[in-house]
Each structure stands twice: as C-alpha cells, then as structure tokens.
Design a protein around this motif. Sequence first.
Motif, PDB file in Angstrom:
ATOM      1  N   GLY A 254     -74.904  12.908 138.357  1.00  0.00           N
ATOM      2  CA  GLY A 254     -75.618  11.886 137.587  1.00  0.00           C
ATOM      3  C   GLY A 254     -76.998  11.609 138.151  1.00  0.00           C
ATOM      4  N   THR A 255     -77.097  11.461 139.466  1.00  0.00           N
ATOM      5  CA  THR A 255     -78.387  11.237 140.111  1.00  0.00           C
ATOM      6  C   THR A 255     -79.297  12.447 139.925  1.00  0.00           C
ATOM      7  OG1 THR A 255     -77.410   9.749 141.745  1.00  0.00           O
ATOM      8  CG2 THR A 255     -79.525  10.763 142.327  1.00  0.00           C
ATOM      9  N   LEU A 256     -78.725  13.636 140.030  1.00  0.00           N
ATOM     10  CA  LEU A 256     -79.495  14.857 139.836  1.00  0.00           C
ATOM     11  C   LEU A 256     -80.053  14.915 138.410  1.00  0.00           C
ATOM     12  CD1 LEU A 256     -80.434  17.566 141.029  1.00  0.00           C
ATOM     13  CD2 LEU A 256     -78.297  18.541 140.196  1.00  0.00           C
TER      14      LEU A 256
ATOM     15  N   MET B  66     -89.263  15.770 134.601  1.00  0.00           N
ATOM     16  CA  MET B  66     -89.696  16.407 133.348  1.00  0.00           C
ATOM     17  C   MET B  66     -90.355  15.404 132.397  1.00  0.00           C
ATOM     18  SD  MET B  66     -89.173  19.647 133.495  1.00  0.00           S
ATOM     19  CE  MET B  66     -89.299  20.176 131.793  1.00  0.00           C
ATOM     20  N   GLU B  67     -90.487  14.147 132.870  1.00  0.00           N
ATOM     21  CA  GLU B  67     -91.092  13.072 132.073  1.00  0.00           C
ATOM     22  C   GLU B  67     -90.337  12.865 130.756  1.00  0.00           C
ATOM     23  OE1 GLU B  67     -95.219  14.171 131.839  1.00  0.00           O
ATOM     24  OE2 GLU B  67     -95.519  13.828 133.976  1.00  0.00           O
ATOM     25  N   PHE B  68     -89.017  13.030 130.811  1.00  0.00           N
ATOM     26  CA  PHE B  68     -88.160  12.832 129.653  1.00  0.00           C
ATOM     27  C   PHE B  68     -88.061  11.342 129.374  1.00  0.00           C
ATOM     28  CE2 PHE B  68     -83.773  12.221 127.975  1.00  0.00           C
ATOM     29  CZ  PHE B  68     -83.942  12.892 126.768  1.00  0.00           C
ATOM     30  N   LYS B  69     -88.332  10.947 128.154  1.00  0.00           N
ATOM     31  CA  LYS B  69     -88.354   9.525 127.800  1.00  0.00           C
ATOM     32  C   LYS B  69     -87.088   9.079 127.070  1.00  0.00           C
ATOM     33  CE  LYS B  69     -92.502   9.157 129.410  1.00  0.00           C
ATOM     34  NZ  LYS B  69     -92.597   9.027 130.835  1.00  0.00           N
ATOM     35  N   GLY B  70     -86.222  10.021 126.727  1.00  0.00           N
ATOM     36  CA  GLY B  70     -84.996   9.679 126.018  1.00  0.00           C
ATOM     37  C   GLY B  70     -83.929   9.143 126.947  1.00  0.00           C
ATOM     38  N   LYS B  71     -82.746   9.016 126.407  1.00  0.00           N
ATOM     39  CA  LYS B  71     -81.610   8.518 127.170  1.00  0.00           C
ATOM     40  C   LYS B  71     -80.779   9.711 127.644  1.00  0.00           C
ATOM     41  CE  LYS B  71     -77.602   5.511 126.792  1.00  0.00           C
ATOM     42  NZ  LYS B  71     -76.792   4.655 125.923  1.00  0.00           N
ATOM     43  N   VAL B  72     -80.417   9.715 128.912  1.00  0.00           N
ATOM     44  CA  VAL B  72     -79.531  10.748 129.445  1.00  0.00           C
ATOM     45  C   VAL B  72     -78.103  10.277 129.178  1.00  0.00           C
ATOM     46  CG1 VAL B  72     -78.771  11.989 131.510  1.00  0.00           C
ATOM     47  CG2 VAL B  72     -81.188  11.416 131.216  1.00  0.00           C
ATOM     48  N   VAL B  73     -77.360  11.086 128.447  1.00  0.00           N
ATOM     49  CA  VAL B  73     -76.007  10.711 128.046  1.00  0.00           C
ATOM     50  C   VAL B  73     -75.011  11.617 128.752  1.00  0.00           C
ATOM     51  CG1 VAL B  73     -74.428  10.485 126.094  1.00  0.00           C
ATOM     52  CG2 VAL B  73     -76.856   9.972 125.792  1.00  0.00           C
ATOM     53  N   PHE B  74     -73.987  11.018 129.320  1.00  0.00           N
ATOM     54  CA  PHE B  74     -72.941  11.763 130.007  1.00  0.00           C
ATOM     55  C   PHE B  74     -71.687  11.760 129.144  1.00  0.00           C
ATOM     56  CE2 PHE B  74     -75.776  10.125 133.220  1.00  0.00           C
ATOM     57  CZ  PHE B  74     -76.024  11.255 133.975  1.00  0.00           C
ATOM     58  N   ASP B  75     -71.080  12.929 128.959  1.00  0.00           N
ATOM     59  CA  ASP B  75     -69.873  13.064 128.159  1.00  0.00           C
ATOM     60  C   ASP B  75     -68.675  12.749 129.055  1.00  0.00           C
ATOM     61  OD1 ASP B  75     -67.755  13.710 126.570  1.00  0.00           O
ATOM     62  OD2 ASP B  75     -68.529  15.666 125.957  1.00  0.00           O
ATOM     63  N   THR B  76     -68.185  11.540 128.969  1.00  0.00           N
ATOM     64  CA  THR B  76     -67.082  11.107 129.831  1.00  0.00           C
ATOM     65  C   THR B  76     -65.719  11.570 129.316  1.00  0.00           C
ATOM     66  OG1 THR B  76     -66.998   8.980 128.680  1.00  0.00           O
ATOM     67  CG2 THR B  76     -68.366   9.105 130.677  1.00  0.00           C
ATOM     68  N   ASP B  77     -65.691  12.257 128.167  1.00  0.00           N
ATOM     69  CA  ASP B  77     -64.439  12.809 127.656  1.00  0.00           C
ATOM     70  C   ASP B  77     -64.061  14.105 128.356  1.00  0.00           C
ATOM     71  OD1 ASP B  77     -64.194  10.744 125.833  1.00  0.00           O
ATOM     72  OD2 ASP B  77     -65.184  11.862 124.219  1.00  0.00           O
ATOM     73  N   LYS B  78     -64.979  14.683 129.080  1.00  0.00           N
ATOM     74  CA  LYS B  78     -64.744  15.949 129.780  1.00  0.00           C
ATOM     75  C   LYS B  78     -64.271  15.689 131.207  1.00  0.00           C
ATOM     76  CE  LYS B  78     -66.413  18.252 126.309  1.00  0.00           C
ATOM     77  NZ  LYS B  78     -65.535  18.459 125.210  1.00  0.00           N
ATOM     78  N   ALA B  79     -63.798  16.740 131.853  1.00  0.00           N
ATOM     79  CA  ALA B  79     -63.362  16.637 133.245  1.00  0.00           C
ATOM     80  C   ALA B  79     -64.530  16.200 134.129  1.00  0.00           C
ATOM     81  CB  ALA B  79     -62.823  17.987 133.712  1.00  0.00           C
ATOM     82  N   ASP B  80     -64.200  15.661 135.285  1.00  0.00           N
ATOM     83  CA  ASP B  80     -65.219  15.176 136.217  1.00  0.00           C
ATOM     84  C   ASP B  80     -66.094  16.276 136.779  1.00  0.00           C
ATOM     85  OD1 ASP B  80     -64.495  12.552 135.895  1.00  0.00           O
ATOM     86  OD2 ASP B  80     -63.211  12.505 137.657  1.00  0.00           O
ATOM     87  N   GLY B  81     -65.657  17.512 136.686  1.00  0.00           N
ATOM     88  CA  GLY B  81     -66.477  18.613 137.177  1.00  0.00           C
ATOM     89  C   GLY B  81     -66.023  19.123 138.532  1.00  0.00           C
ATOM     90  N   GLN B  82     -66.940  19.744 139.236  1.00  0.00           N
ATOM     91  CA  GLN B  82     -66.665  20.390 140.514  1.00  0.00           C
ATOM     92  C   GLN B  82     -66.305  19.360 141.573  1.00  0.00           C
ATOM     93  OE1 GLN B  82     -66.578  23.689 141.205  1.00  0.00           O
ATOM     94  NE2 GLN B  82     -65.863  23.102 143.207  1.00  0.00           N
TER      95      GLN B  82
END
Length: 90
Positions: free
Chosen positions: A22-24, A32-48
């Motif tokens: 998430g921090t990454l 990248m000067e992205f002005k939108g919202k970063v959305v995380f898909d919490t329906d998926k596994a937590d990952g590595q």
Amino acid sequence: MHECSADPLILSVGEEDEVSIGTLAQTVAKAMEFKGKVVFDTDKADGQYKKTASNAKLRSLRPDFRFTTIEEGLAQTCAWFKENYATARK
C-alpha cells in the motif's frame, strides 16, 4: 584483502526500512503525479507473505554503505520513465 565466501551477500534493505504494498503504491502514485484515487481490491488475497532478509553480511563488509530511499529511488525512476516514455514503451 578480498574474502571469498559461499554465503550469499544480500543486497536488501533492513527490516526497519521495509514498506508495505500500500505504501509502495501511494509512493509510486505521488512520484508519477497521479491525482486520482488509489483503490485497493480487498476482495482478493492479501498477496505475498513477508520474506525478510538479513543484510548483516553487507553491513559488516561495508558499514558505510547507504541504500537509496524508496522515495528517492521511485522519484528518479518515475522521472526517467516520464522523460523516456515514447521510446521506453516500444
């Protein structure tokens, strides 16, 4: 004197400098000067699962070694990518 060893030399930041995905993602968005919202898909596994590596050997051989911070490294990488986008993606 050069020391030969079968032990690997790990070039990894220490555990205290690790960052979450998430921090990454937020750091890349900022670089990248992205002005939108970063959305995380919490329906998926937590990952590595976390795989912490020790850089004690590197620190013992090069106690003055300094890693580039994740913020600085990503800022430089994203700046290069933006400047070279036309040719980097071909």
